[in-house]
Structure formats: C-alpha cells, structure tokens
Scaffold this motif. Structure first.
Motif: not given
Length: 87
Positions: A3, A22, A45, A48-49, A52-53
C-alpha cells in the motif's frame, strides 16, 4: 503489492515516519485523493491510513496524491507522486 505509505509528513523533519503510521494519532481527520495523469480522480478515502491504497487494478504509471489533514491546531495539505510498476 504494498500500500501507499506517506513516509514523511513534516518536510522539515529529516526522520520519516514508519510504514505503519496511523494518521488518527496525529490529526483529527483526513481525506486522501489520488489522481491519474489526466487529472481524473481514481481513489478517494476519508480517514486514510498508510497502506489503505495499493493501486488496485490501475495500470502502471504515475499517479498523484493530495492528503488533506485536519488537526486540532490547524490544517495541512501534502502532495506527492507515486509510480505503480507492474510485472
């Protein structure tokens, strides 16, 4: 595929954050936007953290992100690029 991790959120800090950052520990909320080279939004999003992508099914190429962070003492906007490399 790994990610997208925003490695350094403070441009004046030479020590990057770890891969498991985080964002909720630093900001009240945030929004992540990812765009292709034509300016079309391909991902969005809220809260987002890091990680996540992962690029999903997008083609190899350069993509651009805007991360808007809302904090207790002010807001920050981070911009950057990421390259997806496929085998």
């Amino acid at each position: 595929m790994v990610g997208l991790n925003i490695r350094q959120l403070n441009p004046t800090d030479s020590k990057p954050f770890g891969a498991n950052l985080d964002l909720s520990e630093i900001y009240l909320s945030n929004q992540m936007f990812i765009f292709n080279r034509q300016g079309q939004k391909v991902f969005e999003k809220t809260n987002y953290n890091s990680g996540d992508w992962d690029g999903g099914n997008l083609a190899a190429g350069v993509y651009f992100y805007i991360l808007k962070c809302h904090g207790e003492f002010g807001d920050e906007v981070y911009r950057g690029a990421v390259t997806i490399i496929r085998n």
